[in-house]
Design a protein around this motif. Structure first.
Motif, PDB file in Angstrom:
ATOM      1  N   TYR A  71     -80.757  15.215  36.219  1.00  0.00           N
ATOM      2  CA  TYR A  71     -81.482  15.421  34.973  1.00  0.00           C
ATOM      3  C   TYR A  71     -82.061  14.324  34.494  1.00  0.00           C
ATOM      4  O   TYR A  71     -81.460  13.230  34.378  1.00  0.00           O
ATOM      5  N   GLU A  73     -84.558  14.595  31.980  1.00  0.00           N
ATOM      6  CA  GLU A  73     -84.770  14.597  30.413  1.00  0.00           C
ATOM      7  C   GLU A  73     -83.946  15.717  29.793  1.00  0.00           C
ATOM      8  O   GLU A  73     -83.873  16.467  30.495  1.00  0.00           O
ATOM      9  N   PRO A  74     -83.480  15.416  28.543  1.00  0.00           N
ATOM     10  CA  PRO A  74     -82.487  16.556  28.014  1.00  0.00           C
ATOM     11  C   PRO A  74     -83.448  17.860  27.864  1.00  0.00           C
ATOM     12  O   PRO A  74     -84.687  17.426  27.582  1.00  0.00           O
ATOM     13  N   THR A  75     -83.232  18.965  28.118  1.00  0.00           N
ATOM     14  CA  THR A  75     -83.805  20.121  27.447  1.00  0.00           C
ATOM     15  C   THR A  75     -83.845  20.147  25.939  1.00  0.00           C
ATOM     16  O   THR A  75     -83.160  19.532  25.263  1.00  0.00           O
ATOM     17  N   THR A 108     -80.102  31.665  28.226  1.00  0.00           N
ATOM     18  CA  THR A 108     -79.503  31.439  29.456  1.00  0.00           C
ATOM     19  C   THR A 108     -80.411  30.711  30.456  1.00  0.00           C
ATOM     20  O   THR A 108     -81.684  31.019  30.382  1.00  0.00           O
ATOM     21  N   THR A 113     -75.253  24.992  28.510  1.00  0.00           N
ATOM     22  CA  THR A 113     -73.921  24.559  29.033  1.00  0.00           C
ATOM     23  C   THR A 113     -73.795  23.266  28.789  1.00  0.00           C
ATOM     24  O   THR A 113     -72.577  22.702  28.107  1.00  0.00           O
ATOM     25  N   ARG A 436     -84.962  29.536  37.436  1.00  0.00           N
ATOM     26  CA  ARG A 436     -84.162  28.416  36.937  1.00  0.00           C
ATOM     27  C   ARG A 436     -84.426  27.249  37.418  1.00  0.00           C
ATOM     28  O   ARG A 436     -85.181  26.858  38.207  1.00  0.00           O
TER      29      ARG A 436
HETATM   30  P1  AMP Z   1     -77.680  26.808  31.729  1.00  0.00           P
HETATM   31  O1  AMP Z   1     -78.730  27.253  30.613  1.00  0.00           O
HETATM   32  O2  AMP Z   1     -76.749  25.776  31.109  1.00  0.00           O
HETATM   33  O3  AMP Z   1     -77.172  28.074  32.488  1.00  0.00           O
HETATM   34  O4  AMP Z   1     -78.375  25.831  32.595  1.00  0.00           O
HETATM   35  C1  AMP Z   1     -79.376  26.263  33.758  1.00  0.00           C
HETATM   36  C2  AMP Z   1     -79.806  25.151  34.725  1.00  0.00           C
HETATM   37  O5  AMP Z   1     -80.443  23.936  34.345  1.00  0.00           O
HETATM   38  C3  AMP Z   1     -78.484  24.841  35.403  1.00  0.00           C
HETATM   39  O6  AMP Z   1     -78.611  24.781  36.814  1.00  0.00           O
HETATM   40  C4  AMP Z   1     -78.321  23.292  35.084  1.00  0.00           C
HETATM   41  O7  AMP Z   1     -77.802  22.350  36.049  1.00  0.00           O
HETATM   42  C5  AMP Z   1     -79.687  22.704  34.820  1.00  0.00           C
HETATM   43  N1  AMP Z   1     -79.954  21.818  33.709  1.00  0.00           N
HETATM   44  C6  AMP Z   1     -79.324  21.828  32.529  1.00  0.00           C
HETATM   45  N2  AMP Z   1     -79.843  20.639  31.874  1.00  0.00           N
HETATM   46  C7  AMP Z   1     -80.801  20.182  32.732  1.00  0.00           C
HETATM   47  C8  AMP Z   1     -81.728  19.044  32.471  1.00  0.00           C
HETATM   48  N3  AMP Z   1     -81.605  18.284  31.407  1.00  0.00           N
HETATM   49  N4  AMP Z   1     -82.581  18.695  33.409  1.00  0.00           N
HETATM   50  C9  AMP Z   1     -82.612  19.592  34.468  1.00  0.00           C
HETATM   51  N5  AMP Z   1     -81.735  20.655  34.846  1.00  0.00           N
HETATM   52  C10 AMP Z   1     -81.045  21.025  33.877  1.00  0.00           C
END
Ligand code: AMP
Length: 494
Positions: A71, A73-75, A108, A113, A436
């Protein structure tokens, strides 16, 4: 309540020839269960650099794990929710423990998460470090007193092996994450295990139906964070294998789905059992009135975090609609699409378990590498099929809504709505299986003319209009219906 109750027309599981016994023998096939409980040996944390996650105030061990996961950057939801969920933030008003309750609407695939796991793990880690320091200081004090009396220092309590059944004790977790389905709970537990890889001694356990009871109890030992579906959690609580009175953090993931699946009473019970907690976070696709009512029951003056409106969602997913004359027309259109070489992997949604099994069989007969996934299959089979999808041994997963929740496989390039979702919001969850981790995706919906009401409902929910497409030589005989104005909204003719 089991999730299979919510799918209709349960049928016998399909025996899938494409599913080789190697997968069963492969250690990784068991991975969703094998990694459920995790006690990490002391791995050195990577040196902390100026990583953007460090700026959110997270412990270096967690920043190191996030870096390992790639990761950068934070989303959006992480940037917003993590600082708010951390203790003692200046934004927070004076709640005694320095925590605020959060109600987060986020789709999602948005990184939600990690948005709840990271702050919870951060606080558990700090608590654990503080307790260790206190225990050390206490031991040093007793040793000094003993020395002053000319006695030998007191012995440290002998470590017992918690994995031996004679040493089993009720688990007393500090944090609890509730998920509506087994698959989602397993995915969340898996993510949590990834995130604690540099945290010595923080244990994650997964509590879901379908796993042998003894195994579940073994894996619960010394768990700090438990990820659970409500039914099995309450079973274990009633049989005193787990105590919930030390839970400080409660997260309700996919709260909308939780209510759809009839977990309202279970949630009320868990709310009471964990009433002394310091923080509650609820994640939901929408802030629909019923979610707000639930929030009012289980949270104290929650702060709201809204990340995406339905219109902004899934900008990276091309959404296609085909009108079809009848079921066999739909089937031919699906066949045409599935032969597209651009497909890496696909999820085909069916409306019922019978349709799911039938379609998976059909696709196998037609030479596709396809398996069915629905709530009437045993948990072991569901796990193995998901693992086969993840490992690329299966190309097409034919699934019902319930079973497909929480599937996070970045190589899913296409989602097909063969049977339409019962509820418009399920459409959003379905298409979120593709596109995704920053990739693009395609979501193709097949609708018969008699389904037009449902298509209009989806358009009203997503506030996006489908632009119907046709495939040359496979056009429907009738003209596409025109959209109806959204209920309560301004007209929006095509
Ligand atoms: P989720 O919305 O929690 O189901 O996450 C979706 C996907 O994004 C998962 O495969 C995570 O591992 C990935 N993910 C979560 N945070 C990040 C981030 N900051 N950068 C890149 N990928 C991420």
């Amino acid at each position: 309540m089991t999730d299979s109750l919510h799918e209709q027309g349960a049928a016998a599981p399909v025996l899938d020839p494409s599913f080789s016994t190697e997968i069963v023998a492969d250690g990784r096939a068991d991975a969703p269960e094998a990694v459920l409980a995790h006690d990490v040996a002391a791995e050195p944390a990577a040196p902390e650099g100026p990583h953007p996650f460090a700026k959110l105030g997270l412990a270096p061990e967690l920043v190191a794990a996030v870096r390992d996961l790639g990761y950068i950057e934070p989303t959006a939801v992480q940037t917003k929710a993590i600082p708010m969920a951390m203790p003692g933030n200046e934004e927070q008003d004076a709640s005694a423990a320095g925590f605020v309750d959060l109600m987060v609407s986020s789709q999602t695939g948005s990184g939600k998460t990690a948005a709840f796991l990271l702050p919870v793990l951060h606080t558990l880690l700090l608590q654990q470090q503080r307790e260790e320091e206190e225990a050390k200081a206490e031991h040093a004090r007793l040793a000094a007193e003993a020395a002053a009396r000319g006695e030998a220092p007191p012995k440290k309590p002998r470590r017992v092996n918690p994995t031996q059944s004679r040493n089993f004790k009720a688990a007393v977790p500090g944090a609890l994450v509730l998920c509506p389905t087994r698959e989602l709970a397993q995915q969340v537990a898996h993510d949590a295990i990834e995130l604690v890889r540099h945290c010595r001694g923080l244990r994650i356990a997964n509590v879901v139906g379908g796993m042998p009871y003894q195994l579940q109890i073994a894996r619960l030992q010394n768990a700090n964070l438990v990820v659970a579906t409500p039914g099995r959690l309450l079973d274990l609580q009633r049989s005193m294998q787990i105590k919930l009175d030390q839970v400080r953090f409660l997260v309700v993931d996919e709260a909308d789905r939780m209510l759809d699946l009839g977990f309202a009473d279970d949630l009320a019970e868990i709310n009471q059992l964990t009433i002394q907690r310091q923080q509650t976070m609820m994640f939901s696709a929408t802030f629909a009135p019923r979610i707000q009512q639930l929030a009012a029951r289980v949270m104290r003056e929650p702060r709201k975090v809204q990340i995406d409106s339905p219109q902004q969602k899934h900008a990276n997913i091309r959404q296609v609609l085909h009108w079809a004359d009848h079921a066999s027309h739909k089937r031919a259109l699906l066949d045409h699409w599935l032969r597209d070489p651009a497909i890496q992997q696909a999820v085909v949604f069916a409306s019922t378990q019978i349709e799911c099994d039938g379609l998976a069989n059909d696709l196998q007969q037609a030479g596709f590498s396809a398996v069915a996934l629905h709530g009437a299959l045993s948990q072991g089979l569901r796990n193995r099929r998901l693992m086969a999808l993840r490992n690329g041994q299966v190309q097409i997963l034919v699934a019902t809504d319930v079973a497909a929740r929480g599937i996070d496989v970045p190589t899913i390039s296409h989602v097909f709505n063969f049977g339409l979702p019962m509820k418009a919001e399920d459409y959003t969850h379905r298409i979120g299986r593709t596109g995704r981790a920053g990739r693009d995706g395609i979501a193709v919906t097949f609708a018969e003319f008699r389904d037009q009401r449902r298509i209009f409902d989806i358009e009203a929910f997503t506030k996006q209009q489908f632009q119907p497409e046709v495939i040359e030589g496979m056009e429907p005989t009738r003209r596409a219906p025109t959209a109806q104005p959204p209920r309560g909204g301004a007209g929006r003719g095509r």
